[in-house]
Scaffold this motif. Structure first.
Motif, PDB file in Angstrom:
ATOM      1  N   SER A 168       0.836  -1.199   0.000  1.00 52.09           N
ATOM      2  CA  SER A 168       0.000   0.000   0.000  1.00 52.09           C
ATOM      3  C   SER A 168       0.876   1.256   0.000  1.00 52.09           C
ATOM      4  N   GLN A 169       1.933   1.235   0.814  1.00 51.30           N
ATOM      5  CA  GLN A 169       2.814   2.408   0.873  1.00 51.30           C
ATOM      6  C   GLN A 169       3.568   2.614  -0.434  1.00 51.30           C
ATOM      7  N   VAL A 175      -4.922  -0.103   1.696  1.00 51.69           N
ATOM      8  CA  VAL A 175      -4.942  -1.567   1.878  1.00 51.69           C
ATOM      9  C   VAL A 175      -6.296  -2.172   1.512  1.00 51.69           C
ATOM     10  N   SER A 176      -7.352  -1.415   1.704  1.00 49.36           N
ATOM     11  CA  SER A 176      -8.692  -1.935   1.392  1.00 49.36           C
ATOM     12  C   SER A 176      -8.844  -2.234  -0.102  1.00 49.36           C
ATOM     13  N   ALA A 201      -6.061  -1.932  -6.583  1.00 48.74           N
ATOM     14  CA  ALA A 201      -7.163  -1.219  -7.245  1.00 48.74           C
ATOM     15  C   ALA A 201      -7.555  -1.920  -8.551  1.00 48.74           C
ATOM     16  N   GLY A 202      -7.625  -3.239  -8.498  1.00 52.64           N
ATOM     17  CA  GLY A 202      -8.106  -4.018  -9.643  1.00 52.64           C
ATOM     18  C   GLY A 202      -7.049  -4.363 -10.687  1.00 52.64           C
ATOM     19  N   VAL A 208       1.796  -3.201 -11.667  1.00 54.70           N
ATOM     20  CA  VAL A 208       1.719  -1.828 -11.155  1.00 54.70           C
ATOM     21  C   VAL A 208       3.070  -1.413 -10.575  1.00 54.70           C
ATOM     22  N   VAL A 209       3.666  -2.319  -9.798  1.00 52.30           N
ATOM     23  CA  VAL A 209       4.957  -2.021  -9.167  1.00 52.30           C
ATOM     24  C   VAL A 209       6.053  -1.990 -10.229  1.00 52.30           C
ATOM     25  N   ASN A 210       6.063  -3.016 -11.082  1.00 54.57           N
ATOM     26  CA  ASN A 210       7.002  -3.117 -12.204  1.00 54.57           C
ATOM     27  C   ASN A 210       8.446  -2.815 -11.791  1.00 54.57           C
TER      28      ASN A 210
END
Ligand code: NAX
Length: 328
Positions: A168-169, A175-176, A201-202, A208-210
């Motif tokens: 999340s950070q 986190v949700s 987020a889906g 996303v992190v890549n």
């Protein structure tokens, strides 16, 4: 009105116990409509402090708390237990070898497993928090042949929650909005937090992190060594976060996982994902009606495979060591 659920907590006078008991009594373990009776199990030297905690529990006047009893005999402590939270364990002392540590914990978890076998309720569910958690769970399970093996579980939910928070950070997504993260293997420095199936987020978390370097050199070690970092900062080991994770583990097991998500639990392997049958290893699981199931069909890439195998190898070594000691 519902019959109260008997919850036995070992190590009740310890620091995790202190953070855990108030949340159980306030309805966070099972739900706001479930009355509970607490059975606190300590060693004789811990009984007085447990009595002090029980006085404070009384002073909270929790509407759901229907009784507190304190024991130093596991046979009494586990009598009628529907839930067993095995928190008390023998920490590694200076100069202690792994064999000494496993033997000392065998002296705790073997009799507790036997007491669960002989005295707990038929529907007992056990969570081992005390380290080495996976192997302590194996020892207790082996001493309880009349209890279905799958009722013995080990806690990797703290690692799971730590990984959620780190991700999340990194991504800036709450986190949700993070789902399907997995902790594989042992609750130890070899554990493997896996984001390849996670979504942020889906979207796929790894995409996303890549950043494989961040994954290998930052994320994984940060999660795996978080316990040591907490000790360094606090001067004491994780307590409230460990208690919170124990609450989450049992709550998920009893009340089910939400659609489209899963949690991590240390559970007896059925051979899934190449983890030898019977080892208590962490897996992605969904839960429903008080039962858990391993999430099947995930593609395990090379990066993940090597890390899962390394942690599982450590579990096999621990199992061989406790076999050698005659503990299982
Ligand atoms: P503490 O030392 O504060 O408390 C342990 C308590 O257990 C003491 O009161 C002691 O008297 C009692 N105890 C010892 N032997 C017992 C027995 N045979 N029957 C009943 N009670 C007994 O430790 P605490 O910080 O509460 O941690 C407890 C355990 O959790 C440790 O083994 C620790 O390593 C483990 N942890 C596991 C985590 C996990 O994620 N699985 C994370 C947190 C924690 O480090």
């Amino acid at each position: 009105t519902r019959t109260p659920v008997n919850v036995t907590v070992t190590g009740a006078a310890g620091q995790i116990g202190y953070a855990l008991l108030f949340r159980i009594a306030s309805g966070h373990l099972l739900g706001q409509d479930v009355p509970v009776k607490l059975r606190l199990l300590e060693i004789p030297q811990g009984v007085k402090a447990a009595e002090g905690t029980a006085m404070e529990l009384d002073d909270c006047a929790f509407p759901l708390l229907q009784g507190i009893d304190i024991f130093d005999d596991p046979n009494k402590g586990f009598e009628g237990a529907n839930i067993g939270l095995l928190v008390g364990a023998r920490p590694r002392g200076p100069g202690m070898e792994r064999g000494d540590l496993l033997a000392a914990n065998g002296g705790i978890f073997k009799p507790q497993g036997k007491a669960i076998n002989d005295h707990a309720a038929d529907d007992v569910k056990v969570l081992v928090v005390g380290n080495p958690a996976n192997t302590n769970a194996l020892i207790a399970q082996a001493a309880a042949p009349d209890v279905p093996a799958e009722r013995f579980t080990a806690m990797t939910r703290l690692d799971h929650n730590r990984a959620l928070s780190q991700l999340s950070q990194k991504t800036g997504v709450p986190v949700s909005e993070i789902k399907k993260l997995t902790i594989w293997g042992n609750h130890s420095a070899t554990q493997y937090p896996d984001i390849f199936h996670a979504t942020v987020a889906g979207k796929n978390a790894a995409e996303v992190v890549n950043d494989e370097k961040w994954l290998a050199e930052d994320f994984i070690p940060t999660v795996a060594k978080r316990g040591a970092a907490i000790i360094d900062a606090r001067g004491a080991s994780s307590a409230a976060s460990a208690a919170n994770a124990a609450i989450d583990h049992i709550y998920s097991w009893v009340n089910g996982t939400p659609e489209g998500d899963w949690v991590s639990m240390g559970i007896p392997s059925d051979g899934s994902y190449g983890v030898p049958e019977g080892l208590i290893s962490s897996f992605p699981v969904t839960t429903k009606d008080g039962k858990y199931e391993i999430v099947q069909g995930l593609d395990i890439n090379e990066f993940s495979r090597a890390r899962i195998d390394a942690s599982v190898k450590e579990l096999e070594e621990e199992r061989a060591a406790v076999r050698e000691l005659g503990l299982i």
